[in-house]
Design a protein around this motif. Sequence first.
Motif, short mmCIF file in Angstrom:
data_model
loop_
_atom_site.label_atom_id
_atom_site.label_comp_id
_atom_site.label_asym_id
_atom_site.label_seq_id
_atom_site.Cartn_x
_atom_site.Cartn_y
_atom_site.Cartn_z
N VAL A 356 0.83 -1.22 0.00
CA VAL A 356 0.00 0.00 0.00
C VAL A 356 0.86 1.26 0.00
O VAL A 356 0.37 2.35 -0.35
CB VAL A 356 -0.96 0.04 1.21
CG1 VAL A 356 -1.79 -1.22 1.28
CG2 VAL A 356 -0.23 0.29 2.52
N LEU A 357 2.13 1.14 0.38
CA LEU A 357 2.99 2.32 0.52
C LEU A 357 3.57 2.74 -0.82
O LEU A 357 4.15 1.94 -1.54
CB LEU A 357 4.12 2.02 1.49
CG LEU A 357 5.07 3.18 1.81
CD1 LEU A 357 4.34 4.29 2.57
CD2 LEU A 357 6.28 2.69 2.62
N THR A 358 3.39 4.01 -1.15
CA THR A 358 4.01 4.54 -2.37
C THR A 358 5.48 4.85 -2.10
O THR A 358 5.97 4.70 -1.00
CB THR A 358 3.29 5.82 -2.83
OG1 THR A 358 3.45 6.84 -1.82
CG2 THR A 358 1.80 5.56 -3.04
N SER A 359 6.16 5.31 -3.11
CA SER A 359 7.58 5.62 -2.98
C SER A 359 7.84 6.70 -1.93
O SER A 359 7.03 7.61 -1.73
CB SER A 359 8.12 6.09 -4.33
OG SER A 359 9.44 6.60 -4.20
N LEU A 360 8.99 6.58 -1.25
CA LEU A 360 9.44 7.61 -0.31
C LEU A 360 10.70 8.30 -0.86
O LEU A 360 11.48 8.86 -0.10
CB LEU A 360 9.72 6.99 1.06
CG LEU A 360 8.52 6.38 1.78
CD1 LEU A 360 8.98 5.70 3.07
CD2 LEU A 360 7.46 7.42 2.09
N SER A 361 10.86 8.26 -2.15
CA SER A 361 12.10 8.73 -2.79
C SER A 361 12.33 10.23 -2.63
O SER A 361 13.47 10.70 -2.71
CB SER A 361 12.09 8.37 -4.27
OG SER A 361 10.98 8.97 -4.93
N ASP A 362 11.26 11.00 -2.42
CA ASP A 362 11.42 12.45 -2.30
C ASP A 362 11.42 12.92 -0.85
O ASP A 362 11.19 14.11 -0.58
CB ASP A 362 10.29 13.16 -3.05
CG ASP A 362 10.44 13.06 -4.56
OD1 ASP A 362 11.55 12.73 -5.01
OD2 ASP A 362 9.46 13.29 -5.27
N ASP A 363 11.69 12.00 0.08
CA ASP A 363 11.69 12.40 1.49
C ASP A 363 12.70 13.52 1.72
O ASP A 363 13.82 13.48 1.20
CB ASP A 363 12.03 11.20 2.37
CG ASP A 363 11.87 11.52 3.84
OD1 ASP A 363 10.72 11.60 4.31
OD2 ASP A 363 12.91 11.72 4.51
N GLU A 364 12.30 14.50 2.52
CA GLU A 364 13.13 15.68 2.75
C GLU A 364 14.17 15.47 3.84
O GLU A 364 15.03 16.32 4.05
CB GLU A 364 12.25 16.88 3.12
CG GLU A 364 11.28 17.31 2.03
CD GLU A 364 12.00 17.98 0.87
OE1 GLU A 364 13.12 18.48 1.08
OE2 GLU A 364 11.45 18.00 -0.24
N GLY A 365 14.10 14.36 4.56
CA GLY A 365 15.05 14.12 5.64
C GLY A 365 14.68 14.89 6.89
O GLY A 365 13.76 15.69 6.92
N THR A 366 15.43 14.62 7.99
CA THR A 366 15.16 15.30 9.25
C THR A 366 16.08 16.48 9.40
O THR A 366 17.09 16.63 8.72
CB THR A 366 15.38 14.34 10.43
OG1 THR A 366 16.72 13.83 10.37
CG2 THR A 366 14.41 13.18 10.36
N ASP A 367 15.74 17.34 10.36
CA ASP A 367 16.55 18.53 10.63
C ASP A 367 17.30 18.35 11.94
O ASP A 367 16.85 17.68 12.86
CB ASP A 367 15.66 19.77 10.72
CG ASP A 367 14.93 20.02 9.41
OD1 ASP A 367 15.62 20.14 8.39
OD2 ASP A 367 13.69 20.10 9.44
N ASP A 368 18.45 19.01 12.04
CA ASP A 368 19.29 18.86 13.23
C ASP A 368 18.96 19.87 14.31
O ASP A 368 19.51 19.83 15.40
CB ASP A 368 20.77 19.03 12.86
CG ASP A 368 21.23 17.88 11.97
OD1 ASP A 368 20.70 16.77 12.15
OD2 ASP A 368 22.10 18.11 11.11
N ASP A 369 18.10 20.82 14.02
CA ASP A 369 17.78 21.81 15.04
C ASP A 369 16.31 22.17 14.97
O ASP A 369 15.55 21.59 14.22
CB ASP A 369 18.64 23.08 14.88
CG ASP A 369 18.57 23.63 13.46
OD1 ASP A 369 17.43 23.72 12.94
OD2 ASP A 369 19.62 23.99 12.91
N ASP A 370 15.92 23.15 15.80
CA ASP A 370 14.51 23.51 15.92
C ASP A 370 14.11 24.65 15.02
O ASP A 370 12.99 25.15 15.10
CB ASP A 370 14.20 23.95 17.37
CG ASP A 370 14.34 22.79 18.35
OD1 ASP A 370 14.11 21.65 17.91
OD2 ASP A 370 14.67 23.03 19.52
#
Length: 598
Positions: A356-370
Motif C-alpha cells: 500500500v505504501l508509495t515511494s518515499l524517494s522524495d523524502d526531505e530528511g530530518t533537521d538537526d535543530d529547531d
Amino acid sequence: MTDTTELARLTESLSKASVEEIPEEVSFKGKGLKLNSAEDAAVVVSAIEACPHLRSLHLEGNTIGVEAAKAIAGALEKKPMFQRAQWSDMFTGRLRSEIPKALESLGRAVLTAGAMLTELDLSDNAFGPDGVHAFRFLLCSTACRSLMTLRLNNCGLGIGGGKILAEALLECQKGARAANQPMVLRVFVAGRNRLENDGATALAEALKAIGTLEEVHMPQNGINHAGIAALAKAFSRNPALRTINLNDNSFTKRGALSMAEALKHLQDVNVINFGDCLVRSAGAFALAKTLTEGLPKIKELNLSYGEINHIAAMAVVRAVTNTDSLEKLDLNGNCLGTEGCKMVRSALQFKNKMEVLTSLSDDEGTDDDDDDYEEEDEHDEEEEEDDEDYEDAEDDEEEDVEEDYEEDKESPGNGTSSGNVPEETAREPAKTVVTTPPRVPAVDSFLKFPSPEKLVALGSEACTLIPHSLGDDVGNASQVANTFLRLASVYNVAEDVSCAVFKTTDSLLKKAFEHTKFQQDLFMSHLLVHLGLLKSETSVRPMSSLEGPLLVLSHVAKQPYFPQSLQPILSAFLTKPNQRLEKHKDACHKLMQALQKP
C-alpha cells in the motif's frame, strides 16, 4: 418515400462528420472542430435533431463561437429529455467576451426545453466571474434541482466567481426545498480556480446547505486554514462523503485540526487527498487520531509533501495498518529521514501491507535543530493574526503536539522538575507544577539521581511506587520512556539489582502498554533517540552506555505485554551499522535473539 430520403440524408451527413452516436447520446468529443457560424454548426445541429431522445451531448475538445452556439441552442431547446451537458474545453482561442454569450444561449435552450440536468461539465473553459454570471440563471433554475454532478475545474472563477456560484447554488437549493424537492448534488469539482479563503468560505455555505455530496474536488485554490476550517464544517454536514480532494492548498495546524474533527462525522470516506497541503506533524497526529477512532472504509490516504516528521508519520501508519480496506498510503516528500522511512516500511511490512505504501524517494530528511519548528510557529501565528477566530498565538512545539494526540491534557506547568531528568536523557527543561500523586522521598531521589543502591533500597515496593509516581503520565509515551531509561541505566549483573530492574520495568511497561492513550510508536521513537540510534529533531544527548538498556530490552522483548508490532522496528535499527552498537555486540546479539523468538 420522403421519410426514407430524409433518413438517408441525415445518415450521410453524420457519416461525413464522423460522429460517434449511441442511443440517446450525441458526441463530438475531441473532434477539434472550429465552429464560428451557424453554417459551421450545421453538422452538430443535424446530429441533435436526428436523436429524438437526446439525453447526453458531448462538445468537449472543440471551439464554439457565439453564432454557432445559438444554432446549437436552437436544436437543443426541442429536447426535453436532455440531462447531461458535457461541455468542457469548448472555447479554445475564443475571446473572453464571446464565452458568456455562448454560455447564455446554451443555458436558455435547456430552460426552454424544460430539461432536468443531472450533469453539467464546464471545466477547462476560462470564462472567469463573467462566465459564471452568464449562466447563473441556469444554476438557480428548476433545470438544476436534479443536478447530480457539477464540474467547474480550471475555469478561472476567482473569489468573485466563487461567490456568484455559491449564491446560485444556495438559491437553487432554497427553491428546491420550497418545492419539497431538495437538490441531490453528489459530485462537486472546482479545482484550479484561485478561490482563496473568501471564495472557499462562500462555497462552503452552499455545500453545507446541500448536504448530499459524495465527492468534493477543490485542489490548487490557494485556500489556507480559515477557508479549510469553513469547508470542514460543510463536509461534516454531508455524511455520505466518500472522496475529499483538497490537494495543494495550505492547511497548517489549524486547518488540519478542523478537518480531522470533521472526518469523525464521515464514516463512508474512502479517499482522502491532502497531499501538498502543509498538514505538518500536528495535523498528522490529529488525522491519525481520527483514523484510529474509525474511518473503516478508507482506501486511499495522501499526506505527501506535508512537512510531517517521522513520529507523526508512524502515528498515521499505526492508525491505518489495522484497516483492511487500505489500498494506498502516500507519505512521500515529508521529513521522515532515513531512519524514519525505515521505521515506516518495517511497521507496514510487519502487517503485510508494504504494497500500500508509495515511494518515499522524495523524502526531505530530518533537521538537526529547531529552526524549522520555530519558523512553522511564526507562520501559523501570522495567519492567525489575520483571523479573528484565533486571538491567541499557538505554542506548536512537537512535544505539545504529541501530548495533544494522546489527549493527555496537562495543566500549565504540569510534569516533573528538571532535576528529575538524568543528564544523559534530558531533552528539555520540564514544567513545574506536579499533578501526579505525592512523591515518596526515596522514589523521588531515585528518579532524580538513579543508582542501583537506591533502587534495591526500595525493596519489593519499587514495582508499585515507581509506576504509581507517574500518575496519569503512565499513558504518556515520553514520560514512560524516560522512566524506563532511568531504570535501565542502573542495571548490572548483581542478582538483587537485575531482579529489581526487571520486576519494576515489567510493572511499568505492562501498565503503560495497557493504557488506552499510550502511543507505542512514540515510545519506541523516544527510546531510539535517547539510545542514539535515531536522529532527533531537537538537541538530545544520547545515553553514554547502551549496555543496560539493551539487556533490559532483551528481557522486555520476551514478555507477553511487549507488542509484536514493535519487534520489526527495533530489529531494523539494531541491524543497521552503528558505532554505538559495535561497542555492545553481546548485548545487541541477546536482544536480537529475544526479538526473533515467537
